[in-house]
Each structure stands twice: as structure tokens, then as C-alpha cells.
Design a protein around this motif. Structure first.
Motif, PDB file in Angstrom:
ATOM      1  N   THR A   1      24.645  12.672 -25.557  1.00 33.13           N
ATOM      2  CA  THR A   1      24.519  13.496 -24.353  1.00 33.13           C
ATOM      3  C   THR A   1      23.099  14.026 -24.200  1.00 33.13           C
ATOM      4  N   MET A   2      22.480  14.397 -25.306  1.00 33.39           N
ATOM      5  CA  MET A   2      21.140  14.976 -25.246  1.00 33.39           C
ATOM      6  C   MET A   2      20.082  13.958 -24.828  1.00 33.39           C
ATOM      7  N   GLN A   3      20.408  12.676 -24.872  1.00 36.16           N
ATOM      8  CA  GLN A   3      19.472  11.656 -24.407  1.00 36.16           C
ATOM      9  C   GLN A   3      19.207  11.789 -22.913  1.00 36.16           C
ATOM     10  N   SER A   4      20.142  12.420 -22.185  1.00 35.65           N
ATOM     11  CA  SER A   4      19.959  12.581 -20.740  1.00 35.65           C
ATOM     12  C   SER A   4      19.068  13.783 -20.399  1.00 35.65           C
ATOM     13  N   VAL A   5      18.779  14.644 -21.385  1.00 38.36           N
ATOM     14  CA  VAL A   5      17.897  15.796 -21.139  1.00 38.36           C
ATOM     15  C   VAL A   5      16.464  15.298 -21.071  1.00 38.36           C
ATOM     16  N   SER A   6      15.755  15.761 -20.060  1.00 38.92           N
ATOM     17  CA  SER A   6      14.370  15.331 -19.845  1.00 38.92           C
ATOM     18  C   SER A   6      13.455  16.542 -19.855  1.00 38.92           C
ATOM     19  N   GLY A   7      12.657  16.677 -20.890  1.00 40.29           N
ATOM     20  CA  GLY A   7      11.716  17.802 -20.966  1.00 40.29           C
ATOM     21  C   GLY A   7      12.390  19.113 -21.311  1.00 40.29           C
ATOM     22  N   HIS A   8      11.765  20.219 -20.842  1.00 44.59           N
ATOM     23  CA  HIS A   8      12.238  21.562 -21.188  1.00 44.59           C
ATOM     24  C   HIS A   8      12.781  22.350 -20.014  1.00 44.59           C
TER      25      HIS A   8
ATOM     26  N   LYS B   1      17.849  21.101 -12.664  1.00 42.74           N
ATOM     27  CA  LYS B   1      19.287  21.104 -12.348  1.00 42.74           C
ATOM     28  C   LYS B   1      20.041  20.167 -13.288  1.00 42.74           C
ATOM     29  N   ASP B   2      19.530  18.958 -13.477  1.00 43.77           N
ATOM     30  CA  ASP B   2      20.189  17.988 -14.356  1.00 43.77           C
ATOM     31  C   ASP B   2      20.247  18.497 -15.796  1.00 43.77           C
ATOM     32  N   ASN B   3      19.132  19.047 -16.296  1.00 37.86           N
ATOM     33  CA  ASN B   3      19.107  19.582 -17.660  1.00 37.86           C
ATOM     34  C   ASN B   3      20.083  20.746 -17.811  1.00 37.86           C
ATOM     35  N   SER B   4      20.110  21.638 -16.818  1.00 44.49           N
ATOM     36  CA  SER B   4      21.020  22.787 -16.873  1.00 44.49           C
ATOM     37  C   SER B   4      22.466  22.327 -16.912  1.00 44.49           C
ATOM     38  N   GLU B   5      22.786  21.320 -16.116  1.00 42.74           N
ATOM     39  CA  GLU B   5      24.151  20.786 -16.073  1.00 42.74           C
ATOM     40  C   GLU B   5      24.536  20.188 -17.434  1.00 42.74           C
ATOM     41  N   THR B   6      23.613  19.478 -18.046  1.00 42.77           N
ATOM     42  CA  THR B   6      23.883  18.896 -19.359  1.00 42.77           C
ATOM     43  C   THR B   6      24.130  19.983 -20.397  1.00 42.77           C
ATOM     44  N   TYR B   7      23.261  20.994 -20.427  1.00 38.53           N
ATOM     45  CA  TYR B   7      23.441  22.088 -21.385  1.00 38.53           C
ATOM     46  C   TYR B   7      24.730  22.850 -21.099  1.00 38.53           C
TER      47      TYR B   7
ATOM     48  N   GLU C   1      37.083  32.164 -23.682  1.00 41.98           N
ATOM     49  CA  GLU C   1      38.182  31.419 -24.301  1.00 41.98           C
ATOM     50  C   GLU C   1      37.831  29.933 -24.398  1.00 41.98           C
ATOM     51  N   GLU C   2      37.266  29.385 -23.330  1.00 40.20           N
ATOM     52  CA  GLU C   2      36.859  27.978 -23.350  1.00 40.20           C
ATOM     53  C   GLU C   2      35.748  27.743 -24.365  1.00 40.20           C
ATOM     54  N   GLN C   3      34.906  28.737 -24.550  1.00 41.30           N
ATOM     55  CA  GLN C   3      33.801  28.637 -25.513  1.00 41.30           C
ATOM     56  C   GLN C   3      34.341  28.467 -26.927  1.00 41.30           C
ATOM     57  N   GLU C   4      35.384  29.216 -27.267  1.00 44.72           N
ATOM     58  CA  GLU C   4      35.968  29.102 -28.604  1.00 44.72           C
ATOM     59  C   GLU C   4      36.551  27.707 -28.817  1.00 44.72           C
ATOM     60  N   THR C   5      37.241  27.167 -27.806  1.00 42.81           N
ATOM     61  CA  THR C   5      37.810  25.818 -27.892  1.00 42.81           C
ATOM     62  C   THR C   5      36.706  24.785 -28.060  1.00 42.81           C
ATOM     63  N   LEU C   6      35.642  24.927 -27.279  1.00 43.67           N
ATOM     64  CA  LEU C   6      34.523  23.996 -27.359  1.00 43.67           C
ATOM     65  C   LEU C   6      33.865  24.048 -28.735  1.00 43.67           C
ATOM     66  N   LEU C   7      33.733  25.238 -29.289  1.00 44.24           N
ATOM     67  CA  LEU C   7      33.135  25.380 -30.618  1.00 44.24           C
ATOM     68  C   LEU C   7      33.965  24.660 -31.670  1.00 44.24           C
ATOM     69  N   GLU C   8      35.280  24.782 -31.591  1.00 45.29           N
ATOM     70  CA  GLU C   8      36.148  24.085 -32.543  1.00 45.29           C
ATOM     71  C   GLU C   8      35.991  22.575 -32.411  1.00 45.29           C
ATOM     72  N   GLU C   9      35.891  22.079 -31.171  1.00 40.51           N
ATOM     73  CA  GLU C   9      35.705  20.644 -30.942  1.00 40.51           C
ATOM     74  C   GLU C   9      34.369  20.170 -31.507  1.00 40.51           C
ATOM     75  N   GLN C  10      33.341  20.976 -31.308  1.00 33.39           N
ATOM     76  CA  GLN C  10      32.014  20.593 -31.791  1.00 33.39           C
ATOM     77  C   GLN C  10      31.963  20.575 -33.320  1.00 33.39           C
ATOM     78  N   LEU C  11      32.659  21.506 -33.946  1.00 38.02           N
ATOM     79  CA  LEU C  11      32.682  21.530 -35.414  1.00 38.02           C
ATOM     80  C   LEU C  11      33.412  20.309 -35.974  1.00 38.02           C
ATOM     81  N   ALA C  12      34.421  19.839 -35.231  1.00 35.73           N
ATOM     82  CA  ALA C  12      35.169  18.660 -35.673  1.00 35.73           C
ATOM     83  C   ALA C  12      34.414  17.360 -35.375  1.00 35.73           C
ATOM     84  N   ASP C  13      33.496  17.400 -34.424  1.00 38.64           N
ATOM     85  CA  ASP C  13      32.744  16.210 -34.018  1.00 38.64           C
ATOM     86  C   ASP C  13      31.647  15.909 -35.038  1.00 38.64           C
ATOM     87  N   SER C  14      31.319  14.647 -35.167  1.00 36.36           N
ATOM     88  CA  SER C  14      30.287  14.244 -36.132  1.00 36.36           C
ATOM     89  C   SER C  14      28.875  14.505 -35.613  1.00 36.36           C
ATOM     90  N   GLY C  15      28.735  14.763 -34.331  1.00 34.53           N
ATOM     91  CA  GLY C  15      27.414  14.999 -33.755  1.00 34.53           C
ATOM     92  C   GLY C  15      26.892  13.824 -32.966  1.00 34.53           C
TER      93      GLY C  15
END
Length: 153
Positions: free
Chosen positions: A115-122, A66-72, A95-109
Motif C-alpha cells: 500500500t505504501m508504494q502508492s504514497v508519493s513524497g511527503h 489528497k492521494d497520500n492522505s487517502e492512503t494514510y 472502535e474501528e481503530q482498535e479493530t484495525l490495530l489488531e488486524e495490523q498486528l496479525a499482518d506480516s507487513g
């Protein structure tokens, strides 16, 4: 196969032995532990994993999924998602996906890495409710309409 060791066969979730006393390798528990640690990630160190079917273990697996799914969901808007129950929600989601993609492209990573540090396992939850409010059966104008419905269920 290790010489002098008989093979255990998995039959409907239980180990069955085809012959009387069976020696198993001392490494089998280690392999099972390693597999669970790989799926559960760092959280596996805090869990008692002697019985992978115990209620506590299953509850821990479900919570990690549940926690991993929420993070993704929050970071990548993975598709399909249980929050998308009908076509209207799907269109808003796109529509929200397109906005998020633009934000991610502008972000340095750096934000994504943090955020991915909170993912545990697979483990993640399987989306069983995606478009559940929609009738996805083919109409009579589609060639799939003439195929027996059992093919699609």
C-alpha cells in the motif's frame, strides 16, 4: 554564502534584490527542483516545475496531497482526520481503530508495504474540519473559561 554572489531575500513570496544586478548561483534552480521532487516523490518527474506557483503545479500538489492522505487514512487511520466531525463519529472511529490495530498486528507487513508504494513524497492534506460540528469552547466550570477567547483562536 559563495564569494562574489549577492544574497536574495524572500519577501512575502517574491524575491527582492537589495542592489542592482544580482548574480545567483547556477545551483539554485537545482536546489528548488530537488526540494519539490522530495515533497512530490516520483510523480515529480512527470511535471513541468519551472513555475511552482502555476495553476497546473498547484493542482498537481493538491492531487498528490489528497492521494497520500487517502492512503494514510485507509491504512493507518491517522489522527486527527477530516472525516471525524463530531464526538459520535469520533467514538466510532476509535472502535474501528482498535479493530484495525489488531488486524495490523496479525499482518506480516507485506500488505502495508504494498500500500505504501502508492504514497508519493511527503505531502498530505492538513485536517481543517476535525470536530468542526462540536463547540469546543470551555464551560464556566473550567479554568480556561476565564481566559480571553482570543487566546484560543
Amino acid at each position: 554564502f559563495v564569494p562574489g554572489m549577492r544574497v536574495l531575500h524572500l519577501v512575502s513570496g517574491c524575491m527582492s534584490q537589495h542592489a542592482a544586478p544580482t548574480r545567483a548561483s547556477t545551483h539554485i534552480p537545482d536546489v528548488g527542483m530537488l526540494a519539490r521532487q522530495m515533497h512530490l516523490g516520483p510523480r515529480a518527474e512527470n511535471l513541468e516545475m519551472d513555475d511552482p506557483c502555476s495553476p497546473d503545479m498547484l493542482k498537481a500538489w493538491a492531487q498528490i496531497a489528497k492521494d497520500n492522505s487517502e492512503t494514510y487514512r485507509n491504512e493507518f487511520r491517522c489522527f486527527p482526520d477530516d472525516l471525524v466531525l463530531n464526538w459520535d463519529t469520533f467514538e466510532k472511529w476509535e472502535e474501528e481503530q482498535e479493530t484495525l490495530l489488531e488486524e495490523q498486528l496479525a499482518d506480516s507487513g507485506d500488505r502495508v508495504e504494498a500500500t505504501m508504494q502508492s504514497v508519493s513524497g511527503h505531502l498530505v492534506e492538513f485536517p481543517l474540519r476535525f470536530l468542526e460540528q462540536e463547540d469546543l469552547c470551555p464551560t464556566w466550570t473550567e479554568k480556561e473559561y476565564h481566559v480571553d477567547r482570543r487566546v484560543f483562536t
